[in-house]
Structures are given as C-alpha cells and as structure tokens.
Design a protein around this motif. Structure first.
Motif, PDB file in Angstrom:
ATOM      1  N   VAL A  64       0.836  -1.203   0.000  1.00 19.42           N
ATOM      2  CA  VAL A  64       0.000   0.000   0.000  1.00 19.42           C
ATOM      3  C   VAL A  64       0.867   1.249   0.000  1.00 19.42           C
ATOM      4  O   VAL A  64       0.627   2.201  -0.758  1.00 19.42           O
ATOM      5  CB  VAL A  64      -0.950  -0.008   1.210  1.00 19.42           C
ATOM      6  CG1 VAL A  64      -1.807   1.245   1.230  1.00 19.42           C
ATOM      7  CG2 VAL A  64      -1.818  -1.256   1.196  1.00 19.42           C
ATOM      8  N   ALA A  65       1.905   1.246   0.852  1.00 15.04           N
ATOM      9  CA  ALA A  65       2.772   2.415   0.969  1.00 15.04           C
ATOM     10  C   ALA A  65       3.509   2.702  -0.332  1.00 15.04           C
ATOM     11  O   ALA A  65       3.809   3.858  -0.639  1.00 15.04           O
ATOM     12  CB  ALA A  65       3.759   2.205   2.107  1.00 15.04           C
ATOM     13  N   ALA A  66       3.796   1.648  -1.101  1.00 12.52           N
ATOM     14  CA  ALA A  66       4.547   1.831  -2.336  1.00 12.52           C
ATOM     15  C   ALA A  66       3.767   2.619  -3.381  1.00 12.52           C
ATOM     16  O   ALA A  66       4.373   3.190  -4.296  1.00 12.52           O
ATOM     17  CB  ALA A  66       4.948   0.477  -2.912  1.00 12.52           C
ATOM     18  N   THR A  67       2.459   2.674  -3.251  1.00 11.22           N
ATOM     19  CA  THR A  67       1.680   3.472  -4.200  1.00 11.22           C
ATOM     20  C   THR A  67       1.939   4.964  -4.018  1.00 11.22           C
ATOM     21  O   THR A  67       1.799   5.738  -4.964  1.00 11.22           O
ATOM     22  CB  THR A  67       0.183   3.187  -4.027  1.00 11.22           C
ATOM     23  OG1 THR A  67      -0.214   3.528  -2.686  1.00 11.22           O
ATOM     24  CG2 THR A  67      -0.128   1.715  -4.268  1.00 11.22           C
ATOM     25  N   ALA A  68       2.318   5.365  -2.803  1.00 17.63           N
ATOM     26  CA  ALA A  68       2.640   6.766  -2.535  1.00 17.63           C
ATOM     27  C   ALA A  68       4.127   7.042  -2.704  1.00 17.63           C
ATOM     28  O   ALA A  68       4.525   8.106  -3.180  1.00 17.63           O
ATOM     29  CB  ALA A  68       2.194   7.139  -1.123  1.00 17.63           C
ATOM     30  N   ASP A  69       4.965   6.082  -2.295  1.00 18.60           N
ATOM     31  CA  ASP A  69       6.414   6.238  -2.400  1.00 18.60           C
ATOM     32  C   ASP A  69       7.005   4.900  -2.850  1.00 18.60           C
ATOM     33  O   ASP A  69       7.135   3.979  -2.038  1.00 18.60           O
ATOM     34  CB  ASP A  69       7.006   6.652  -1.055  1.00 18.60           C
ATOM     35  CG  ASP A  69       8.506   6.906  -1.130  1.00 18.60           C
ATOM     36  OD1 ASP A  69       9.103   6.666  -2.196  1.00 18.60           O
ATOM     37  OD2 ASP A  69       9.089   7.334  -0.111  1.00 18.60           O
ATOM     38  N   PRO A  70       7.345   4.753  -4.127  1.00 15.62           N
ATOM     39  CA  PRO A  70       7.855   3.473  -4.631  1.00 15.62           C
ATOM     40  C   PRO A  70       9.070   2.942  -3.884  1.00 15.62           C
ATOM     41  O   PRO A  70       9.268   1.724  -3.818  1.00 15.62           O
ATOM     42  CB  PRO A  70       8.200   3.791  -6.094  1.00 15.62           C
ATOM     43  CG  PRO A  70       7.314   4.935  -6.451  1.00 15.62           C
ATOM     44  CD  PRO A  70       7.205   5.753  -5.191  1.00 15.62           C
ATOM     45  N   MET A  71       9.865   3.810  -3.286  1.00 15.40           N
ATOM     46  CA  MET A  71      11.051   3.352  -2.560  1.00 15.40           C
ATOM     47  C   MET A  71      10.687   2.502  -1.355  1.00 15.40           C
ATOM     48  O   MET A  71      11.452   1.631  -0.946  1.00 15.40           O
ATOM     49  CB  MET A  71      11.893   4.556  -2.121  1.00 15.40           C
ATOM     50  CG  MET A  71      12.554   5.293  -3.278  1.00 15.40           C
ATOM     51  SD  MET A  71      13.593   4.208  -4.292  1.00 15.40           S
ATOM     52  CE  MET A  71      14.835   3.726  -3.094  1.00 15.40           C
TER      53      MET A  71
END
Length: 244
Positions: A64-71
């Motif tokens: 889920v977090a990767a959708t906002a920050d791919p890193m």
C-alpha cells in the motif's frame, strides 16, 4: 611341498556412520537458520532487531505504501523470501527446524538439494502472498520458515503415501525398487491416507482464526502462510519429477 591358493579378499573397514541421518543440504539449511537466529539474538540490541525486521521481515503494508512512495516497496523484492530465515524465538525456530527435517529429507532424497531449496523458497513466497491477501492493511509482519516448510510438506504428501514402483533390471533381470510414484491431483483425492492428511492439514490451519473465540487470546500463527505454502508445494513438485 607348498600349495598355492588365491589371496584372501581384503574387506575395507566400514566408513563412519554420519552423526545426523539427514541429507547434507537439510543439515546445512538448519544450520543457517540457527546461525542467523543466534547471531541476531547475541549481536543486536532492540534497535538493531527493529531494523532487522524492518528490512527483512515481510510487511504487506509496504504494498500500500509503495503506491505513494515506490522506494518503500523496494524490500518487497527480497522480503517474500528473506522472512523465511528469521524467527521470533528459539521455540519458534526449533519447531520449524524439526518440521523442516521431517519433510525436507524425503524431498531432497527424491529430487536433490536444488529442487528442495527451490520448493522451499517459492512456497515461502506463496505463503507471503496469501498472508498479504488477508492482512494488507493490518500492519502485521511475517517471519518464520513455516510457509516454506509447508510447501515441502505439500510436495512430500504427493508421494510418501503412494505404492512403491518395482522394475526389472535390464542387465541382471532382478526386480528392483525404484521409488514411489508421484500421485496426480485426482489420485491424491482418491487415496484415503493422502486425502485424510490434506483435509486434516487444511482444517487445522483454517481453524486458527477461530481460536480466539474459544481461548479469548490472539494466536500468533500465520495460518495463511501455511495454506499458501502447502498449496504451492503440491503444485510445484511435479516440475521436478524425473520422467523415466
């Protein structure tokens, strides 16, 4: 008058019996799991343990977090596999090591160490995928070899209950045992022992989420990883079967 006869046969002394009656790859893998847990418990302070879990445990929330920050999603490249090398306690490790020894041994003897490790790692990733599917927003993390060991269990169950195949040696004409057949998916269901094992396995793991209703306490068992790994092992093992 001297008599000439054939020299007596010299029988070499028997080699040493191995200390552990396990394939070398199985013993080595258990050694790796123990070494990692020993090093982490002796060398890392609480902050270090937190960093270890942050970088190497599998955390579905990263998806889920990767959708906002791919890193933030970069560790998803390795954590579906690396989580299988970490354990939360010595009890956790010992249980998984014993379980691994029981089911990795027949798989290694049948297919070799490379196939065993491939089934273990891919099943661990499949278990992580099942875990993510049911706990995407929970903030939970997954560690432990149980998903991979479940895959080895699924692989072994396809042949350990099957009849032994007997063939005729083309040179000597003697009947020799060449192993057990690998059951197809339909054959697994038609064989009573295999069917019972699979049904009991699935029922026990599927019942884990219901235990808090009876015990009043949460159970820290990743049943999703067990089921995902088990199914993956059943499907994967056919790829390594020798055709002869």
């Amino acid at each position: 008058m001297s008599e000439q006869g054939s020299s007596p046969e010299i029988i070499p002394p028997a080699g040493r019996e191995p200390v552990f009656l396990l394939p070398g790859a199985v013993t080595a893998m258990i050694g790796v799991l123990v070494a990692i847990h020993l090093a982490s418990t002796l060398a890392l302070n609480p902050d270090g343990m937190l960093q270890l879990m942050f970088w190497f445990a599998f955390q579905p929330l990263r998806i889920v977090a990767a959708t906002a920050d791919p890193m933030l999603g970069v560790p998803l490249l390795w954590t579906p596999f690396s989580h299988a090398l970490l354990h939360g306690s010595w009890d956790h490790l010992v249980f998984n090591a014993v379980w691994f020894a029981i089911f990795a041994t027949p798989v290694t003897r049948r297919y070799g160490s490379g196939a065993m490790l491939a089934i273990f790692m891919v099943s661990a990733a499949a278990g992580a995928a099942f875990f993510a599917a049911t706990s995407l927003y929970a903030g939970a993390y997954l560690i432990g070899a149980s998903g991979g060991v479940s895959g080895l269990t699924g692989a072994a169950v396809r042949f350990v209950f099957q009849p032994v195949i007997v063939a005729v040696d083309p040179e000597t004409g003697r009947r020799v045992v060449v192993g057990r057949k690998l059951a197809g998916l339909r054959e697994m269901w038609s064989d009573g022992r295999t069917r019972s094992f699979v049904l009991i396995w699935v029922a026990l793991n599927a019942a884990v989420p219901l235990l808090p209703m009876f015990t009043g306490a949460e159970v820290a068992v990743a049943w999703q990883a067990h089921l995902g790994g088990f199914i993956a092992g059943i499907l994967l093992v056919g790829l390594f079967e020798r055709r002869s």
